[in-house]
Scaffold this motif. Structure first.
Motif, short mmCIF file in Angstrom:
data_model
loop_
_atom_site.label_atom_id
_atom_site.label_comp_id
_atom_site.label_asym_id
_atom_site.label_seq_id
_atom_site.Cartn_x
_atom_site.Cartn_y
_atom_site.Cartn_z
N GLY A 116 0.81 -1.21 0.00
CA GLY A 116 0.00 0.00 0.00
C GLY A 116 0.85 1.27 0.00
O GLY A 116 0.50 2.27 -0.62
N LEU A 117 1.99 1.22 0.70
CA LEU A 117 2.81 2.42 0.82
C LEU A 117 3.33 2.89 -0.53
O LEU A 117 3.37 4.10 -0.79
CB LEU A 117 3.98 2.18 1.78
CG LEU A 117 4.90 3.40 1.99
CD1 LEU A 117 4.17 4.53 2.71
CD2 LEU A 117 6.16 3.02 2.76
N SER A 128 2.13 2.65 -3.64
CA SER A 128 1.19 3.39 -4.48
C SER A 128 0.75 4.68 -3.80
O SER A 128 0.51 5.69 -4.46
CB SER A 128 -0.01 2.52 -4.86
OG SER A 128 -0.79 2.26 -3.73
N HIS A 129 0.68 4.66 -2.47
CA HIS A 129 0.31 5.88 -1.75
C HIS A 129 1.36 6.98 -1.97
O HIS A 129 1.04 8.16 -2.06
CB HIS A 129 0.15 5.57 -0.27
CG HIS A 129 -0.41 6.69 0.55
ND1 HIS A 129 -1.59 7.31 0.25
CD2 HIS A 129 0.07 7.31 1.67
CE1 HIS A 129 -1.83 8.27 1.15
NE2 HIS A 129 -0.83 8.28 2.01
N LEU A 130 2.64 6.58 -2.04
CA LEU A 130 3.71 7.56 -2.30
C LEU A 130 3.74 7.98 -3.77
O LEU A 130 4.21 9.06 -4.09
CB LEU A 130 5.08 6.99 -1.90
CG LEU A 130 5.31 6.71 -0.42
CD1 LEU A 130 6.71 6.12 -0.21
CD2 LEU A 130 5.16 7.98 0.42
N GLY A 131 3.24 7.10 -4.64
CA GLY A 131 3.32 7.37 -6.07
C GLY A 131 4.52 6.72 -6.73
O GLY A 131 4.93 7.11 -7.83
N ARG A 162 -3.09 1.94 8.52
CA ARG A 162 -3.95 2.23 7.37
C ARG A 162 -3.40 1.41 6.20
O ARG A 162 -2.20 1.16 6.12
CB ARG A 162 -3.84 3.70 6.93
CG ARG A 162 -3.84 4.73 8.00
CD ARG A 162 -3.33 6.08 7.46
NE ARG A 162 -4.06 6.51 6.29
CZ ARG A 162 -3.63 7.47 5.46
NH1 ARG A 162 -2.46 8.06 5.66
NH2 ARG A 162 -4.35 7.81 4.42
N GLU A 184 -2.66 2.43 3.47
CA GLU A 184 -1.71 3.27 2.73
C GLU A 184 -0.28 3.17 3.24
O GLU A 184 0.62 3.78 2.65
CB GLU A 184 -2.15 4.74 2.78
CG GLU A 184 -3.36 5.07 1.94
CD GLU A 184 -4.68 4.80 2.66
OE1 GLU A 184 -4.64 4.22 3.77
OE2 GLU A 184 -5.73 5.15 2.12
N VAL A 185 -0.03 2.48 4.34
CA VAL A 185 1.34 2.44 4.89
C VAL A 185 1.87 1.01 4.99
O VAL A 185 2.84 0.76 5.72
CB VAL A 185 1.41 3.15 6.27
CG1 VAL A 185 1.08 4.63 6.12
CG2 VAL A 185 0.49 2.50 7.29
N HIS A 238 0.91 13.20 4.84
CA HIS A 238 0.45 12.27 3.82
C HIS A 238 0.37 10.83 4.38
O HIS A 238 -0.53 10.06 4.03
CB HIS A 238 1.39 12.32 2.61
CG HIS A 238 0.92 11.54 1.43
ND1 HIS A 238 -0.32 11.73 0.84
CD2 HIS A 238 1.52 10.57 0.69
CE1 HIS A 238 -0.45 10.90 -0.19
NE2 HIS A 238 0.64 10.20 -0.30
N LEU A 239 1.30 10.50 5.27
CA LEU A 239 1.26 9.17 5.89
C LEU A 239 0.19 9.10 6.99
O LEU A 239 -0.31 8.02 7.30
CB LEU A 239 2.62 8.81 6.50
CG LEU A 239 3.78 8.62 5.53
CD1 LEU A 239 5.07 8.30 6.30
CD2 LEU A 239 3.49 7.49 4.52
N GLU A 275 3.59 15.68 -1.36
CA GLU A 275 3.26 14.62 -0.39
C GLU A 275 4.49 13.81 0.08
O GLU A 275 4.35 12.95 0.95
CB GLU A 275 2.24 13.65 -0.98
CG GLU A 275 0.83 14.19 -1.08
CD GLU A 275 0.61 15.00 -2.37
OE1 GLU A 275 1.59 15.24 -3.10
OE2 GLU A 275 -0.55 15.38 -2.63
#
Lengths: 151, 151, 151, 151
Positions: C26-27, C29-32, D50, D52-53, D30-31, C52
């Motif tokens: 997940g991290l 894609s969240h960072l890009g 989350r 996202e991490v 962002h995190l 971000e």
């Protein structure tokens, strides 16, 4: 502190196992290092000041500081290993915080995490002068358990 | 490779400055280490196999491996410093990749980034047996430039 | 360089295995971040500049730099692992050599030593601006092979 | 522990200076990370769980763990710096001791040695689940003081 150290003394069997291995390390006796304490998961090694262990300014050489730190951490891990195993350093990182000076330096290796395969230790080295102690190096080390080699 | 090494030889002034400092490191001569090459930003140090530098299985001790790696990196940085300065190790990290065996080991310190205050070096140590070389340790080191101390 | 990169391309099976695992992070894609190259023992990951991923001065945050370096090294190791295994970071050390600026940063993880249990990688991160590349971080990482967890 | 934490609270001026800088770190918001405590020489940062991490197994990604550890150490150093200065990470090393799981993770950066130019911090990251804490990562970091850049 002294009382606590006494209570935490390793068993005679562990002490012998560690001391026997240490005595086979040619480098430790060549430097003049000796084990000063063995507890479960913690080993102290002392190195007296001598011209043979210095860097260019007369301080203890980072290589000497690291050598006893590496051995202290390795034997700290080894105290928790079963019979018939050996310990090898995978890697370590050490910060030299201050010039390492004193009558002697003392390295303390302490097990932070003991796993089936890998062990992680923290490493501290103190410069000791007239009984006063100052932290001169701090590190972190990863070790691996291996089956004892026939010798 | 040999040709390239010749071309990259440091000036006699730099060579002398590095060798003089090395000769003041009691630990290096006590271990039996010597400088084998000095180029701008790169220094090689050789340590012959002897019982005095071993760990419990007869390999080179990680402390001996690290000691010459640390000195090689320190002097690699030092070759790029101006006169009247000194070099101190801030920290280093080293991976012991394979048992360090051989007729001798050779550490190579190479400057990766040379800044005004801080220098970063890569450290490699090879085990050499009958001319064959094997990488036995790899590391990374941070050094700081200091004004020379009056002695 | 481009030609060499083409030749060294990983097989479609390995590429898929790495990309599938990456897509579960997940991290990333969240960072890009995205994978830009996969070779046997080497993986490149690119992270475009965005607000971000910054630290207080608008540079790439050391945590973002490290995150893609850690993933690049992990997947570099993973390309050499057999099917049905997974990779976990044991530890890494990274030097932030220069402010990480550019259109994007690119992390390259390269296997230095591939063992049965442990793998050691070198990590490089470059800041890329208008096609010019500058090394902004350099590191070293230890990884362990694990059996795949049922999911 | 709670009592001690209250006593050791940083001054409102220092708290503001740290929080202002933290708020400029795009990566932290962002995190989803936030500062949970600021004491002189020690900063805590919390990151809730989350998608996202995460890494590929759903644990906190080592990059996320490191990012908040790096910021915690940086701001711990920053609490001891004079006005008008800034802090930059020189390098750090981190061991991932256990899968990072929990409701949230908490990173604690603590100054070990505060020098004129360089500061050394220890880094700890705990996984916290239902109030129970487990050490999941441990590291060591070197930072440098810089003059504030005009912005």
């Amino acid at each position: 502190m002294e009382d606590q150290k006494q209570r935490e003394q390793a068993s005679p069997e562990v002490w012998k196992r560690v001391q026997d291995s240490f005595d086979r390390q040619g480098l430790m006796s060549h430097l003049g290092a000796r084990i000063s304490h063995i507890a479960p998961g913690r080993v102290h090694i002392v190195l007296p000041s001598r011209p043979e262990v210095t860097q260019q300014n007369g301080y203890f050489h980072a290589g000497a500081t690291s050598a006893i730190a590496d051995s202290a951490g390795g034997y700290a891990a080894f105290t928790l290993f079963p019979e018939g195993t050996d310990v090898l350093s995978v890697e370590y990182k050490i910060n030299l915080l201050a010039p390492a000076v004193g009558d002697h330096i003392e390295a303390i290796g302490t097990v932070l995490k003991s796993g089936r395969t890998l062990t992680v230790c923290t490493l501290e080295v103190f410069g000791v002068q007239d009984g006063r102690r100052k932290l001169v190096a701090n590190g972190q080390q990863t070790l691996i358990r291996a089956n004892r080699q026939a010798q």
